[in-house]
Design an enzyme around this catalytic site. Structure first.
Site, PDB file in Angstrom:
ATOM      1  N   GLY A 289      -5.131  -2.709  -0.207  1.00  0.00           N
ATOM      2  CA  GLY A 289      -5.187  -1.756  -1.311  1.00  0.00           C
ATOM      3  C   GLY A 289      -5.051  -0.324  -0.820  1.00  0.00           C
ATOM      4  O   GLY A 289      -4.336  -0.032   0.137  1.00  0.00           O
ATOM      5  N   SER A 290      -5.783   0.576  -1.443  1.00  0.00           N
ATOM      6  CA  SER A 290      -5.554   2.016  -1.233  1.00  0.00           C
ATOM      7  C   SER A 290      -5.926   2.521   0.158  1.00  0.00           C
ATOM      8  O   SER A 290      -5.493   3.620   0.541  1.00  0.00           O
ATOM      9  CB  SER A 290      -6.304   2.823  -2.288  1.00  0.00           C
ATOM     10  OG  SER A 290      -5.737   2.583  -3.567  1.00  0.00           O
TER      11      SER A 290
END
Length: 580
Positions: free
Chosen positions: A301-302
């Protein structure tokens, strides 16, 4: 004439017969001389072996100690109880005593006591106190040999890192198997003379070959830091009713692992039990023993936006002054890929795009780089190879082949989806980005020492320079500090300390299951990183945003660990509580 011929033939037969007898005798005498002179030592040893009974003396396995000398794995004296059939004079009393003291089934004990063999083992890993009781009975034919059993004084601490040993005292998982050849030592023997019936000869004494104990292993793990991290992880797992929580802490400058947590941990002294019950299902045991930090991959993810931003800065396709506009989505080919903020972030520069963790901006960066160039940075950063951490079972990155990376795949990769890496890989790659551009080898093993404390072997690990430029590294440290002091990672901010980091919230496959992974990667001090931590909460119930539930846990750990490491506060390093 016929009579003369018969006598001649008869004499020839006698001579042939005598010659044959002479040859046979010569062969037998030669064979006897050969056996008595040239093979005397061999057959002497064989004869001696027939009249010797052999019992092993186990070598003490080397200890495993943390960076400060705290013993994490040691040995406990236990006993092996055996019987010698030909020496037992009171079998019923022996059986009754063994059943009582060893708490074993009578039939099982009787079967072994009455078995006609040179020596029969009744039970191993018997507590020394019980062995002493059995010895006090003084029964002939009952042998009590002192032995060693692996013992872990802190039970569950770093269980999936340390690993454990089997009945033969050999490592099975973790560091115990990785460094087995240094730890295991060499067993000794007790040799006892017996007569032809197998009865020990009185006053003949015993010959003893002393064991050679194993060497000790010093590791980079810190007991106190591991303890802090485990307590925080357990608390997070309980508060969010999560499936599991993993924490990895390392020195980004040299790759030394300070803590590696995977809760729920298991009891190293009872590694085949689940919730106190002996488990025979191997799949369940393997699941319990898994080290998620290195054995499992996940969509980062981020937190992976750190890699995308670094590649974009290094390639020169973005600058700090670049302006972007986020309407809440970005269309790539026929796909409308949304930002986590439905209404969008509007106009923003590059630093604010990182602080806001804006998906459309990072999609734009990925498209500017292009699949070929992006893939080359994957290779340059070391993401396509294993970290070579000194633990068994490290998983490799799961990535599209370059030819299969289209515009949509490139877009999703840029903000950390549609591929998988290990937490160990992410921590190692980010370390190289924030430490000035050197990819280090993450490791636990520091050195091997003998019983006298003398260094036998000091481990050296490879490093690769030039992963990113010093300028890119400095810029990324500054940007990631802003994420914590002003952006989405503000729940990790600690007054008086400069913290850098990045939050992440990703969804597991299949998406329809609606299960999430919340994570936070942080480091301190931001401008001169000495410790990096990544925390991953698997399948939290209720709120699942990384900035909301993962960042505060790293804050809690850092509040304990930073002062412990001697990292001092600096004025103006973080916002004051009232300003947050």
């Amino acid at each position: 004439m016929p009579m003369y011929r018969n006598k001649t033939a008869y004499r020839k037969k006698i001579l042939v017969f005598i010659a044959i007898i002479a040859l046979i005798m010569a062969f037998l005498i030669g064979r006897l001389v050969y056996l008595m002179i040239f093979c005397s030592e061999y057959y002497g040893n064989k004869a001696e072996d027939l009249h010797e009974r052999e019992r092993d003396i186990k070598a003490a396995r080397g200890e495993i100690l943390d960076r400060n000398g705290v013993v994490l794995a040691e040995n406990k004296t236990v006993c092996t109880i055996s019987v010698i059939y030909n020496q037992i004079k009171e079998p019923e009393k022996v059986i009754s005593m063994l059943v009582k003291e060893l708490e074993m089934d009578e039939q099982a004990v009787r079967k072994r006591v009455e078995k006609v063999s040179s020596i029969e083992r009744i039970k191993t890993n018997v507590p020394k106190e019980t062995g002493d009781k059995i010895r006090a009975y003084g029964f002939e034919g009952v042998k009590i040999d002192e032995d060693y059993k692996r013992y872990y004084p802190y039970n569950t601490l770093a269980s999936k890192v340390l690993g454990f040993t089997g009945g033969d005292n050999q490592g099975i998982i973790g560091l115990e198997v990785k460094y087995d050849k240094y730890l295991q030592g060499k067993n000794g023997k007790i040799l006892t003379l017996t007569d032809a019936r197998g009865v020990e000869i009185e006053n003949a004494g015993e010959r003893r070959q002393d064991p050679i104990d194993g060497n000790d292993l010093y590791i980079s793990l810190d007991y106190n830091i591991q303890n802090y991290a485990e307590q925080a992880a357990k608390k997070a797992m309980e508060e969010h009713d999560a499936e599991s929580v993993s924490v990895l802490m390392m020195n980004p400058k040299n790759g030394e692992i300070l803590a590696m947590v995977n809760v729920p941990e298991f009891n190293l002294n009872e590694p085949f039990s689940i919730d106190g019950v002996l488990e025979t299902n191997q799949d369940k045991l393997n699941l319990m023993w898994r080290n998620r930090c290195i054995n499992d991959t996940y969509e980062p993810g981020s937190t992976f936006k750190i890699i995308t931003a670094s590649a974009a800065l290094e390639e020169g396709v973005v600058s700090l002054e670049d302006q972007f506009s986020c309407p809440g989505y970005k269309v790539v080919e026929d796909r409308k890929i949304r930002c986590h903020k439905v209404g969008g972030h509007g106009a923003e520069d590059f630093p604010h795009a990182i602080m806001n963790s804006c998906n459309p901006v990072f999609i734009e960066l990925g498209l500017r780089l292009g699949s070929e160039k992006y893939y080359s940075y994957f290779r340059q950063f070391g993401l396509l190879q294993k970290t070579n951490v000194d633990l068994p079972g490290e998983a490799a990155t799961i990535m599209h082949s370059q030819k299969n990376i289209g515009q949509v795949e490139l877009a999703t990769i840029s903000f950390g989806q549609s591929f998988q890496i290990t937490p160990m890989q992410l921590a190692t790659t980010v370390s190289s980005i924030i430490n000035g551009g050197t990819r280090v080898t993450p490791h636990l093993g520091v050195e091997i020492t003998d019983a006298k404390g003398k260094t036998v072997k000091k481990f050296n690990y490879e490093s690769t320079d030039g992963i990113v430029s010093e300028k890119t590294s400095e810029t990324m440290r500054m940007l990631l500090e802003k994420v914590v002091s002003e952006g989405g990672g503000k729940n990790a901010a600690i007054e008086g300390f400069s913290i850098g980091g990045k939050t992440a919230t990703s969804q597991t496959l299949p998406r329809s299951a609606h299960k999430y992974i919340s994570s936070f990667l942080g480091f301190a001090p931001a401008q001169d990183p000495q410790v990096l931590a990544i925390l991953i909460i698997n399948d939290p119930k209720g709120i699942y945003y990384g900035g909301t539930i993962a960042a505060p846990v790293v804050k809690d750990i850092f509040e304990n660990v930073l002062p412990y490491l001697g990292i001092e506060k600096s004025k103006g390093a973080a916002l004051h509580e009232e300003e947050k």
